[in-house]
Design a protein around this motif. Structure first.
Motif, PDB file in Angstrom:
ATOM      1  N   LEU A  20     -20.102 -24.471 -10.898  1.00  0.00           N
ATOM      2  CA  LEU A  20     -19.658 -25.853 -10.747  1.00  0.00           C
ATOM      3  C   LEU A  20     -18.794 -25.906  -9.499  1.00  0.00           C
ATOM      4  CD1 LEU A  20     -18.605 -26.401 -14.470  1.00  0.00           C
ATOM      5  CD2 LEU A  20     -20.814 -26.916 -13.409  1.00  0.00           C
ATOM      6  N   ALA A  21     -19.240 -26.669  -8.508  1.00  0.00           N
ATOM      7  CA  ALA A  21     -18.543 -26.694  -7.229  1.00  0.00           C
ATOM      8  C   ALA A  21     -17.681 -27.940  -7.038  1.00  0.00           C
ATOM      9  CB  ALA A  21     -19.551 -26.588  -6.087  1.00  0.00           C
ATOM     10  N   THR A  22     -17.948 -29.007  -7.811  1.00  0.00           N
ATOM     11  CA  THR A  22     -17.196 -30.262  -7.673  1.00  0.00           C
ATOM     12  C   THR A  22     -16.846 -30.810  -9.047  1.00  0.00           C
ATOM     13  OG1 THR A  22     -19.133 -31.709  -7.755  1.00  0.00           O
ATOM     14  CG2 THR A  22     -18.500 -30.849  -5.573  1.00  0.00           C
ATOM     15  N   LEU A  23     -15.966 -31.806  -9.081  1.00  0.00           N
ATOM     16  CA  LEU A  23     -15.633 -32.469 -10.330  1.00  0.00           C
ATOM     17  C   LEU A  23     -16.870 -33.161 -10.912  1.00  0.00           C
ATOM     18  CD1 LEU A  23     -13.376 -33.097 -12.308  1.00  0.00           C
ATOM     19  CD2 LEU A  23     -12.798 -35.095 -10.920  1.00  0.00           C
ATOM     20  N   LEU A  24     -17.724 -33.691 -10.059  1.00  0.00           N
ATOM     21  CA  LEU A  24     -18.954 -34.325 -10.517  1.00  0.00           C
ATOM     22  C   LEU A  24     -19.851 -33.298 -11.214  1.00  0.00           C
ATOM     23  CD1 LEU A  24     -20.724 -36.831 -10.684  1.00  0.00           C
ATOM     24  CD2 LEU A  24     -21.630 -36.247  -8.424  1.00  0.00           C
ATOM     25  N   ALA A  26     -18.866 -30.609 -12.753  1.00  0.00           N
ATOM     26  CA  ALA A  26     -18.216 -30.284 -14.017  1.00  0.00           C
ATOM     27  C   ALA A  26     -18.430 -31.399 -15.041  1.00  0.00           C
ATOM     28  CB  ALA A  26     -16.725 -30.044 -13.802  1.00  0.00           C
ATOM     29  N   GLY A  27     -18.315 -32.641 -14.616  1.00  0.00           N
ATOM     30  CA  GLY A  27     -18.528 -33.770 -15.514  1.00  0.00           C
ATOM     31  C   GLY A  27     -19.942 -33.811 -16.059  1.00  0.00           C
ATOM     32  N   ARG A  28     -20.912 -33.581 -15.196  1.00  0.00           N
ATOM     33  CA  ARG A  28     -22.310 -33.563 -15.636  1.00  0.00           C
ATOM     34  C   ARG A  28     -22.563 -32.409 -16.602  1.00  0.00           C
ATOM     35  NH1 ARG A  28     -24.961 -34.841  -9.747  1.00  0.00           N
ATOM     36  NH2 ARG A  28     -24.797 -37.116  -9.894  1.00  0.00           N
ATOM     37  N   TYR A  29     -21.958 -31.270 -16.320  1.00  0.00           N
ATOM     38  CA  TYR A  29     -22.125 -30.106 -17.186  1.00  0.00           C
ATOM     39  C   TYR A  29     -21.540 -30.377 -18.571  1.00  0.00           C
ATOM     40  CZ  TYR A  29     -21.542 -25.319 -18.923  1.00  0.00           C
ATOM     41  OH  TYR A  29     -21.562 -24.184 -19.692  1.00  0.00           O
ATOM     42  N   ILE A  30     -20.323 -30.898 -18.619  1.00  0.00           N
ATOM     43  CA  ILE A  30     -19.662 -31.195 -19.898  1.00  0.00           C
ATOM     44  C   ILE A  30     -20.438 -32.262 -20.667  1.00  0.00           C
ATOM     45  CG2 ILE A  30     -17.587 -32.200 -20.936  1.00  0.00           C
ATOM     46  CD1 ILE A  30     -17.197 -29.317 -20.085  1.00  0.00           C
ATOM     47  N   ALA A  31     -20.965 -33.255 -19.970  1.00  0.00           N
ATOM     48  CA  ALA A  31     -21.709 -34.326 -20.631  1.00  0.00           C
ATOM     49  C   ALA A  31     -22.953 -33.796 -21.346  1.00  0.00           C
ATOM     50  CB  ALA A  31     -22.099 -35.403 -19.623  1.00  0.00           C
ATOM     51  N   LYS A  32     -23.504 -32.700 -20.871  1.00  0.00           N
ATOM     52  CA  LYS A  32     -24.701 -32.123 -21.480  1.00  0.00           C
ATOM     53  C   LYS A  32     -24.386 -31.236 -22.679  1.00  0.00           C
ATOM     54  CE  LYS A  32     -27.345 -32.081 -17.209  1.00  0.00           C
ATOM     55  NZ  LYS A  32     -27.987 -31.224 -16.209  1.00  0.00           N
ATOM     56  N   LEU A  33     -23.148 -30.839 -22.823  1.00  0.00           N
ATOM     57  CA  LEU A  33     -22.777 -29.950 -23.919  1.00  0.00           C
ATOM     58  C   LEU A  33     -22.630 -30.718 -25.225  1.00  0.00           C
ATOM     59  CD1 LEU A  33     -19.937 -27.833 -22.281  1.00  0.00           C
ATOM     60  CD2 LEU A  33     -22.306 -27.154 -22.631  1.00  0.00           C
ATOM     61  N   SER A  34     -22.883 -30.057 -26.311  1.00  0.00           N
ATOM     62  CA  SER A  34     -22.555 -30.650 -27.611  1.00  0.00           C
ATOM     63  C   SER A  34     -21.039 -30.584 -27.778  1.00  0.00           C
ATOM     64  CB  SER A  34     -23.232 -29.877 -28.742  1.00  0.00           C
ATOM     65  OG  SER A  34     -22.643 -28.595 -28.895  1.00  0.00           O
ATOM     66  N   LEU A  35     -20.498 -31.328 -28.719  1.00  0.00           N
ATOM     67  CA  LEU A  35     -19.054 -31.312 -28.942  1.00  0.00           C
ATOM     68  C   LEU A  35     -18.572 -29.908 -29.277  1.00  0.00           C
ATOM     69  CD1 LEU A  35     -16.352 -32.718 -29.198  1.00  0.00           C
ATOM     70  CD2 LEU A  35     -16.958 -33.317 -31.546  1.00  0.00           C
ATOM     71  N   ARG A  36     -19.322 -29.185 -30.105  1.00  0.00           N
ATOM     72  CA  ARG A  36     -18.928 -27.824 -30.476  1.00  0.00           C
ATOM     73  C   ARG A  36     -18.889 -26.923 -29.241  1.00  0.00           C
ATOM     74  NH1 ARG A  36     -22.139 -23.243 -32.289  1.00  0.00           N
ATOM     75  NH2 ARG A  36     -23.851 -24.582 -31.708  1.00  0.00           N
ATOM     76  N   ASP A  37     -19.896 -27.049 -28.384  1.00  0.00           N
ATOM     77  CA  ASP A  37     -19.936 -26.242 -27.165  1.00  0.00           C
ATOM     78  C   ASP A  37     -18.778 -26.601 -26.230  1.00  0.00           C
ATOM     79  OD1 ASP A  37     -22.228 -24.949 -28.047  1.00  0.00           O
ATOM     80  OD2 ASP A  37     -23.577 -26.200 -26.857  1.00  0.00           O
ATOM     81  N   ALA A  38     -18.460 -27.894 -26.132  1.00  0.00           N
ATOM     82  CA  ALA A  38     -17.374 -28.334 -25.264  1.00  0.00           C
ATOM     83  C   ALA A  38     -16.037 -27.773 -25.741  1.00  0.00           C
ATOM     84  CB  ALA A  38     -17.322 -29.860 -25.204  1.00  0.00           C
ATOM     85  N   ILE A  39     -15.808 -27.812 -27.044  1.00  0.00           N
ATOM     86  CA  ILE A  39     -14.567 -27.270 -27.607  1.00  0.00           C
ATOM     87  C   ILE A  39     -14.490 -25.773 -27.342  1.00  0.00           C
ATOM     88  CG2 ILE A  39     -13.338 -26.798 -29.765  1.00  0.00           C
ATOM     89  CD1 ILE A  39     -14.380 -29.563 -30.721  1.00  0.00           C
ATOM     90  N   THR A  40     -15.605 -25.079 -27.499  1.00  0.00           N
ATOM     91  CA  THR A  40     -15.646 -23.642 -27.228  1.00  0.00           C
ATOM     92  C   THR A  40     -15.312 -23.361 -25.768  1.00  0.00           C
ATOM     93  OG1 THR A  40     -17.290 -23.304 -28.958  1.00  0.00           O
ATOM     94  CG2 THR A  40     -17.094 -21.574 -27.299  1.00  0.00           C
ATOM     95  N   GLU A  41     -15.876 -24.145 -24.847  1.00  0.00           N
ATOM     96  CA  GLU A  41     -15.596 -23.957 -23.419  1.00  0.00           C
ATOM     97  C   GLU A  41     -14.103 -24.135 -23.130  1.00  0.00           C
ATOM     98  OE1 GLU A  41     -17.590 -23.170 -20.695  1.00  0.00           O
ATOM     99  OE2 GLU A  41     -19.137 -22.726 -22.169  1.00  0.00           O
ATOM    100  N   VAL A  42     -13.491 -25.148 -23.722  1.00  0.00           N
ATOM    101  CA  VAL A  42     -12.058 -25.401 -23.508  1.00  0.00           C
ATOM    102  C   VAL A  42     -11.236 -24.241 -24.056  1.00  0.00           C
ATOM    103  CG1 VAL A  42     -10.126 -26.886 -24.172  1.00  0.00           C
ATOM    104  CG2 VAL A  42     -12.285 -27.897 -23.424  1.00  0.00           C
ATOM    105  N   MET A  43     -11.615 -23.747 -25.231  1.00  0.00           N
ATOM    106  CA  MET A  43     -10.869 -22.632 -25.831  1.00  0.00           C
ATOM    107  C   MET A  43     -10.991 -21.373 -24.974  1.00  0.00           C
ATOM    108  SD  MET A  43     -11.775 -23.340 -29.824  1.00  0.00           S
ATOM    109  CE  MET A  43     -11.069 -21.822 -30.394  1.00  0.00           C
TER     110      MET A  43
END
Length: 59
Positions: A20-24, A26-43
């Motif tokens: 991920l090279a830009t905020l855009l 990162a936003g697109r990547y997070i938008a594609k994740l399920s909620l469980r995957d997003a929480i895991t990434e944050v953790m």
């Protein structure tokens, strides 16, 4: 000067299958994740890049 969503990060963030090279990116990547995957990434990020006790790492 490139500002906003397209501004490049100082250091790209490595992810499985690329980076991920830009905020855009990162936003697109997070938008594609399920909620469980997003929480895991944050953790995972919190464990790899711990914040100072008591709050924000900016200053």
């Amino acid at each position: 000067m490139n500002v906003g969503w397209g501004r490049p990060f100082d250091e790209p963030i490595e992810i499985p299958g690329g980076e991920l090279a830009t905020l855009l990116d990162a936003g697109r990547y997070i938008a594609k994740l399920s909620l469980r995957d997003a929480i895991t990434e944050v953790m995972i990020d919190a464990r790899v890049h711990p914040r100072p006790k008591g709050g924000c790492s900016e200053g």
